[in-house]
Design a protein around this motif. Structure first.
Motif, PDB file in Angstrom:
ATOM      1  N   PRO A  82      10.215  11.784   2.027  1.00 23.19           N
ATOM      2  CA  PRO A  82       9.516  12.780   1.416  1.00 23.19           C
ATOM      3  C   PRO A  82       8.473  12.512   0.539  1.00 23.19           C
ATOM      4  O   PRO A  82       7.332  13.143   0.007  1.00 23.19           O
ATOM      5  N   LEU A  83       8.575  11.104   0.000  1.00 26.01           N
ATOM      6  CA  LEU A  83       7.718  10.445  -0.960  1.00 26.01           C
ATOM      7  C   LEU A  83       6.796   9.580  -0.349  1.00 26.01           C
ATOM      8  O   LEU A  83       5.676   9.041  -1.021  1.00 26.01           O
ATOM      9  N   ALA A  84       6.320   9.522   1.048  1.00 24.94           N
ATOM     10  CA  ALA A  84       5.410   8.797   1.666  1.00 24.94           C
ATOM     11  C   ALA A  84       4.354   9.826   1.790  1.00 24.94           C
ATOM     12  O   ALA A  84       4.526  11.076   1.928  1.00 24.94           O
ATOM     13  N   ASP A  85       3.105   9.182   2.078  1.00 25.11           N
ATOM     14  CA  ASP A  85       1.653   9.921   2.082  1.00 25.11           C
ATOM     15  C   ASP A  85       1.439   9.873   3.645  1.00 25.11           C
ATOM     16  O   ASP A  85       1.226   8.781   4.154  1.00 25.11           O
ATOM     17  N   MET A  95       9.357   4.193   4.030  1.00 29.06           N
ATOM     18  CA  MET A  95       9.987   4.389   2.801  1.00 29.06           C
ATOM     19  C   MET A  95       8.873   4.901   1.675  1.00 29.06           C
ATOM     20  O   MET A  95       7.602   5.135   1.917  1.00 29.06           O
ATOM     21  N   GLY A  96       9.475   5.467   0.382  1.00 31.82           N
ATOM     22  CA  GLY A  96       8.642   6.159  -0.551  1.00 31.82           C
ATOM     23  C   GLY A  96       7.046   5.418  -0.883  1.00 31.82           C
ATOM     24  O   GLY A  96       7.375   4.052  -1.035  1.00 31.82           O
ATOM     25  N   SER A  97       6.426   5.954  -1.099  1.00 34.19           N
ATOM     26  CA  SER A  97       5.155   5.473  -1.675  1.00 34.19           C
ATOM     27  C   SER A  97       4.269   4.783  -0.555  1.00 34.19           C
ATOM     28  O   SER A  97       3.366   4.064  -0.661  1.00 34.19           O
ATOM     29  N   ALA A  98       4.836   4.715   0.817  1.00 32.45           N
ATOM     30  CA  ALA A  98       3.972   4.132   1.811  1.00 32.45           C
ATOM     31  C   ALA A  98       2.860   5.143   2.266  1.00 32.45           C
ATOM     32  O   ALA A  98       2.857   6.216   2.053  1.00 32.45           O
ATOM     33  N   ARG A  99       1.890   4.733   2.948  1.00 31.48           N
ATOM     34  CA  ARG A  99       0.779   5.348   3.496  1.00 31.48           C
ATOM     35  C   ARG A  99       0.575   5.050   4.925  1.00 31.48           C
ATOM     36  O   ARG A  99       0.363   3.916   5.299  1.00 31.48           O
ATOM     37  N   LEU A 100       0.608   6.288   5.493  1.00 30.24           N
ATOM     38  CA  LEU A 100       0.372   6.134   6.980  1.00 30.24           C
ATOM     39  C   LEU A 100      -0.885   7.005   7.207  1.00 30.24           C
ATOM     40  O   LEU A 100      -1.021   8.219   7.044  1.00 30.24           O
ATOM     41  N   SER A 101      -2.043   6.507   7.401  1.00 29.62           N
ATOM     42  CA  SER A 101      -3.522   7.070   7.619  1.00 29.62           C
ATOM     43  C   SER A 101      -3.422   7.825   9.057  1.00 29.62           C
ATOM     44  O   SER A 101      -2.846   7.653   9.993  1.00 29.62           O
ATOM     45  N   PRO A 102      -4.420   8.659   8.946  1.00 30.20           N
ATOM     46  CA  PRO A 102      -4.478   9.636  10.163  1.00 30.20           C
ATOM     47  C   PRO A 102      -4.700   8.952  11.522  1.00 30.20           C
ATOM     48  O   PRO A 102      -5.069   7.657  11.597  1.00 30.20           O
ATOM     49  N   ARG A 103      -3.940   9.450  12.478  1.00 28.48           N
ATOM     50  CA  ARG A 103      -3.955   8.938  13.860  1.00 28.48           C
ATOM     51  C   ARG A 103      -3.268   7.482  14.015  1.00 28.48           C
ATOM     52  O   ARG A 103      -3.731   6.633  15.255  1.00 28.48           O
ATOM     53  N   CYS A 104      -2.598   7.027  13.104  1.00 22.11           N
ATOM     54  CA  CYS A 104      -1.825   5.676  13.641  1.00 22.11           C
ATOM     55  C   CYS A 104      -0.600   5.915  14.178  1.00 22.11           C
ATOM     56  O   CYS A 104       0.022   7.149  14.226  1.00 22.11           O
ATOM     57  N   ARG A 105      -0.067   4.826  14.929  1.00 21.18           N
ATOM     58  CA  ARG A 105       0.949   4.922  15.928  1.00 21.18           C
ATOM     59  C   ARG A 105       1.880   4.087  15.520  1.00 21.18           C
ATOM     60  O   ARG A 105       1.528   2.773  15.546  1.00 21.18           O
ATOM     61  N   LEU A 106       3.218   4.415  15.373  1.00 18.01           N
ATOM     62  CA  LEU A 106       4.317   3.412  14.945  1.00 18.01           C
ATOM     63  C   LEU A 106       5.585   3.279  16.321  1.00 18.01           C
ATOM     64  O   LEU A 106       5.732   4.595  16.579  1.00 18.01           O
ATOM     65  N   ALA A 143       0.705   0.076   3.689  1.00 19.04           N
ATOM     66  CA  ALA A 143       0.042   1.097   4.170  1.00 19.04           C
ATOM     67  C   ALA A 143      -0.459   0.644   5.601  1.00 19.04           C
ATOM     68  O   ALA A 143      -0.681  -0.501   5.936  1.00 19.04           O
ATOM     69  N   VAL A 144      -0.565   1.562   6.685  1.00 15.35           N
ATOM     70  CA  VAL A 144      -1.027   1.590   7.953  1.00 15.35           C
ATOM     71  C   VAL A 144      -2.214   2.420   8.019  1.00 15.35           C
ATOM     72  O   VAL A 144      -2.198   3.469   7.801  1.00 15.35           O
ATOM     73  N   GLY A 145      -3.447   1.604   8.345  1.00 22.02           N
ATOM     74  CA  GLY A 145      -4.812   2.380   8.243  1.00 22.02           C
ATOM     75  C   GLY A 145      -4.869   3.267   9.405  1.00 22.02           C
ATOM     76  O   GLY A 145      -4.187   3.137  10.430  1.00 22.02           O
ATOM     77  N   HIS A 146      -6.156   3.955   9.582  1.00 12.82           N
ATOM     78  CA  HIS A 146      -6.393   4.804  10.467  1.00 12.82           C
ATOM     79  C   HIS A 146      -6.279   4.389  11.779  1.00 12.82           C
ATOM     80  O   HIS A 146      -6.976   3.164  11.975  1.00 12.82           O
TER      81      HIS A 146
END
Length: 213
Positions: free
Chosen positions: A99-102, A116-127, A138-141
């Protein structure tokens, strides 16, 4: 009703994965952690003391526990082996999103992935499945990250990047926009990837250069 969950692997990374579960449960009871499984009979349980979690024994116990599971190891090759073993149990892999990820709009995540917390997943990225995105990474758009890949603490994947399966993106590494990193590659800690990386290659430095294939 909280879902029963078992962590696979009793190393230091399992402590971090348990931290994600604890953060989720602090918001709303989501998982009941039954314990940790590890094939190493000398697995150190000290890191779980005071957290209501014990090392239960080897992985072969998973099928009889009636619980979902998550591969709680950081190295892609080790996680791949655990996933293959666990799949035979017939139990489901749990996806853990702190819940602490963006997390941006339109993000897709496969089963067994841990963010994990404080990670950033930008719009439309796919894991893909069983991906790790660690603290402050961070994983970019519009980027894709393949199955079983580890994005270690502080690593930055820019927009439009394609990262293959079972790749290690080391601590504080950077992959610049639009690059491709092939399956099984290793991007060393602190490296800056300014050109495509071939499958299985290891790259180091700024800009990253190949040191092994």
């Amino acid at each position: 009703m909280p879902r029963p969950l078992v962590l696979l692997g009793a190393g230091g990374h399992a402590s971090d994965v348990l931290g994600v579960v604890e953060a989720l449960n602090d918001r709303r009871p989501t998982f009941a952690v039954l314990g940790v499984l590890d094939d190493d009979p000398a697995a150190d349980a000290a890191r779980f003391e005071g957290r209501g979690v014990a090392v239960l024994g080897p992985l072969e116990l998973l099928a009889g526990l009636g619980a979902d599971w998550v591969a709680a190891v950081g190295w892609p090759a080790s996680r791949r082996r655990l996933v293959q073993q666990a799949a035979a149990s017939g139990r489901a892999a749990a996806t853990l999103l702190s819940p602490l990820a963006d997390v941006g709009h339109g993000v897709a995540m496969g089963a067994g992935t841990v963010v994990m917390g404080s990670a950033r997943l930008s719009p439309r990225c796919r894991l893909g499945g069983h991906v790790l995105v660690s603290y402050l990474a961070a994983v970019g758009h519009d980027s894709t990250v393949g199955e079983g890949t580890s994005v270690m603490p502080g690593a930055m994947i820019s927009g439009g990047v394609e990262v293959g399966a079972h790749v290690l993106v080391g601590t504080n590494a950077t992959i610049l926009e639009g690059r491709r990193v092939g399956d099984g590659a290793t991007v060393a800690a602190g490296a800056v990837v300014a050109a495509d990386v071939a499958p299985g290659a290891t790259v180091v430095g700024i800009p990253a250069r190949v040191v092994a294939r």
